[in-house]
Design a protein around this motif. Structure first.
Motif, PDB file in Angstrom:
ATOM      1  N   LEU A  27       0.775  -1.127  -0.147  1.00 42.68           N
ATOM      2  CA  LEU A  27      -0.004   0.014   0.117  1.00 42.68           C
ATOM      3  C   LEU A  27       0.818   1.141   0.173  1.00 42.68           C
ATOM      4  N   ILE A  28       1.491   0.979   0.776  1.00 45.24           N
ATOM      5  CA  ILE A  28       2.983   2.386   0.284  1.00 45.24           C
ATOM      6  C   ILE A  28       3.251   2.931  -0.391  1.00 45.24           C
ATOM      7  N   ARG A  29       4.125   1.644  -1.198  1.00 47.64           N
ATOM      8  CA  ARG A  29       4.324   1.995  -2.155  1.00 47.64           C
ATOM      9  C   ARG A  29       3.762   2.266  -3.385  1.00 47.64           C
ATOM     10  N   VAL A  30       2.713   1.914  -3.548  1.00 42.68           N
ATOM     11  CA  VAL A  30       1.449   2.079  -4.656  1.00 42.68           C
ATOM     12  C   VAL A  30       1.237   4.018  -4.082  1.00 42.68           C
ATOM     13  N   ASN A  31       1.265   3.800  -2.554  1.00 45.88           N
ATOM     14  CA  ASN A  31       1.190   5.575  -2.723  1.00 45.88           C
ATOM     15  C   ASN A  31       2.327   6.865  -3.087  1.00 45.88           C
ATOM     16  N   GLN A  32       3.485   6.340  -2.454  1.00 47.03           N
ATOM     17  CA  GLN A  32       4.597   6.650  -3.219  1.00 47.03           C
ATOM     18  C   GLN A  32       4.947   6.594  -4.540  1.00 47.03           C
ATOM     19  N   LEU A  33       4.647   5.741  -5.569  1.00 45.10           N
ATOM     20  CA  LEU A  33       4.728   5.612  -6.865  1.00 45.10           C
ATOM     21  C   LEU A  33       3.736   6.789  -7.528  1.00 45.10           C
ATOM     22  N   ALA A  34       2.551   6.538  -6.363  1.00 43.28           N
ATOM     23  CA  ALA A  34       1.456   8.365  -6.685  1.00 43.28           C
ATOM     24  C   ALA A  34       1.618   8.951  -7.071  1.00 43.28           C
ATOM     25  N   ALA A  35       2.802   9.381  -6.318  1.00 42.14           N
ATOM     26  CA  ALA A  35       3.392  11.006  -5.520  1.00 42.14           C
ATOM     27  C   ALA A  35       3.986  11.367  -7.382  1.00 42.14           C
TER      28      ALA A  35
END
Length: 473
Positions: free
Chosen positions: A98-106
């Motif tokens: 979940l965190i990696r997706v959020n980072q990628l979304a940045a």
């Protein structure tokens, strides 16, 4: 329920943990999707005119070796998936993804939105890959994220393997869990301390607002305010003009731990929303950088553990006072029955056993260092190791506090105090809970079950507190 949109901003450690534990469906936001697509298009153009680390070059000491091999990414994932054999718990994997997706979304990774979509599918279908510890020393979770890349299959091409690995997402997942556990546990320390205060007939002058206005350390001020909320109006006269350190320095020792929990939460929140990518795609430029270095979170974890060690040592000092008739006016070791009974004598041993675990896990992980890849990488934060130590310390600290809780409640029971006698002080209802939960038998017996009940009670009390540390009334 509609899936929660992942936007690359605004995610907090508490929200992230809640989404992971509830297995809430998520989706990549439209703005984040465009940001990723633009980033991916930009890096393709940059790579036509200059080397881009990991995309057109090797990694580590191979950074100066150019490659156009379409299998470069597959080989990178295969080699970097070398890990240890211990698997991460599923809740850590889910939260890490979940965190990696959020980072990628940045934005900033140069990865196509399809990569984030593939990770989202794993989350929503609850088809989590098995990721293993090992290969992460605070310079990116290389080993486990390489395993994630292999699980994503064809979505990862020859140029997108390294960008996926450029993250501390799995370590940040363990940091989020540690933060929530620490914030919850720190909220019950005043409850236990207030019961010890009652049992020892402490002098509440130490929590007078004027004392803490004279030295306005933020956490100390908050703890003192919390203790006033629990003890104001207590009708018991103090037994001493000046109490031992376990009572007198309570706010001064717990306060820094509260501050360090806040610092950890703030540091982690920055990183779970950061585009901490290497290389970073910024507009039509690629910037090679060191944002993969996890020193901020490693130091936050180390500082928190050191401050919690002092909280634990002060708890054992209160246990020592509670078994001493010079401080309680009660029997030695709070014994009852035949002469020479041992009472809670063994509680001190159990407490110091747990304290030894606190002490050993409080050692700073950041004291370590590493020189790797032919000297190309000669420093590491060891944040993953700091996160593991923090989880271990929190468990041991819960053991120390359980010892204090059992001992304080027994002293209050032996003194014949009832919750209604503490009114109007707000500590009374918490005493009622403890008296109802803990056995009232005072004869010599094993107290192992009592300690287990106390552990459960600490958890229940933590769940009843507000989410922010040291602010519950």
């Amino acid at each position: 329920m509609e899936p929660v949109e992942i936007s690359g901003a605004g995610l907090t450690p508490l929200t992230a943990v809640a989404l992971g534990q509830r297995r809430t469906a998520v989706r990549l936001g439209k703005t984040a999707r465009k940001r990723m697509a633009d980033s991916a298009a930009a890096v393709v153009e940059v790579a036509k005119r200059q080397p881009v680390y990991g995309r057109t070059t090797g990694v580590g000491a191979n950074r100066d070796v150019l490659t156009g091999d379409p299998e470069h990414g597959a080989r990178l994932l295969a080699s970097h998936s070398t890990t240890g054999t211990a698997a991460y718990p599923k809740d850590v994997v889910r939260l890490g993804l979940l965190i990696r997706v959020n980072q990628l979304a940045a934005g900033g990774s140069g990865l196509e939105p399809a990569v984030a979509d593939a990770i989202v599918s794993l989350l929503n279908d609850d088809e989590l890959p098995e990721l293993h510890r090992g290969g992460a020393i605070g310079t990116g979770d290389l080993g486990p994220l390489a395993e994630l890349g292999l699980a994503l299959g064809d979505v990862i091409d020859g140029t997108s393997a390294l960008p996926l690995l450029s993250s501390n997402a799995i370590t940040l997942a363990e940091c989020c869990l540690a933060y929530v556990e620490a914030a919850t546990l720190i909220n019950v320390v005043p409850l236990v301390g207030a019961l010890s205060h009652v049992a020892l007939r402490g002098n509440a002058e130490v929590y007078d607002a004027r004392v803490h206005e004279a030295r306005p350390q933020p956490g100390q001020v908050r703890v003192a305010r919390r203790m006033r909320g629990l003890l104001d109006g207590l009708p018991l006269p103090p037994a001493r003009v000046q109490d031992p350190f376990g009572l007198r320095a309570f706010a001064q020792v717990l306060g820094p731990a509260v501050d360090h929990i806040d610092a950890l939460g703030n540091t982690v929140q920055i990183d779970i929303n950061a585009s901490a990518e290497n290389p970073l795609v910024a507009g039509d430029t690629v910037l090679h950088n060191g944002n993969w270095h996890a020193m901020p979170i490693a130091l936050a974890l180390d500082s928190l553990r050191l401050s919690l060690h002092s909280v634990a040592t002060l708890s054992t000092s209160r246990v020592a006072n509670l078994v001493d008739p010079d401080f309680t006016g009660l029997s030695r070791f709070l014994a009852s029955g035949a002469e020479a009974s041992s009472g809670v004598m063994m509680i001190e041993y159990v407490a110091h056993d747990a304290l030894a675990s606190v002490r050993s896990t409080a050692q700073p992980a950041t004291l370590g260092t590493a020189t790797l890849s032919r000297g190309a990488e000669h420093h590491a934060s060891f944040a993953p190791q700091a996160a593991v130590l923090t989880a271990q310390l929190l468990d041991a600290l819960r053991g120390v506090l359980s010892c204090e809780l059992v001992t304080a409640v027994r002293a209050i029971r032996l003194a014949g105090l009832e919750p209604e006698q503490l009114a109007p002080a707000a500590v009374g209802p918490w005493l009622s809970d403890a008296l109802a939960a803990l056995p009232g038998e005072l004869r010599d017996r094993s107290l192992r079950d009592d300690l287990e009940i106390a552990r459960g009670l600490l958890t229940q009390w933590g769940d009843r507190q507000v989410e922010h540390p040291a602010e519950a009334g």
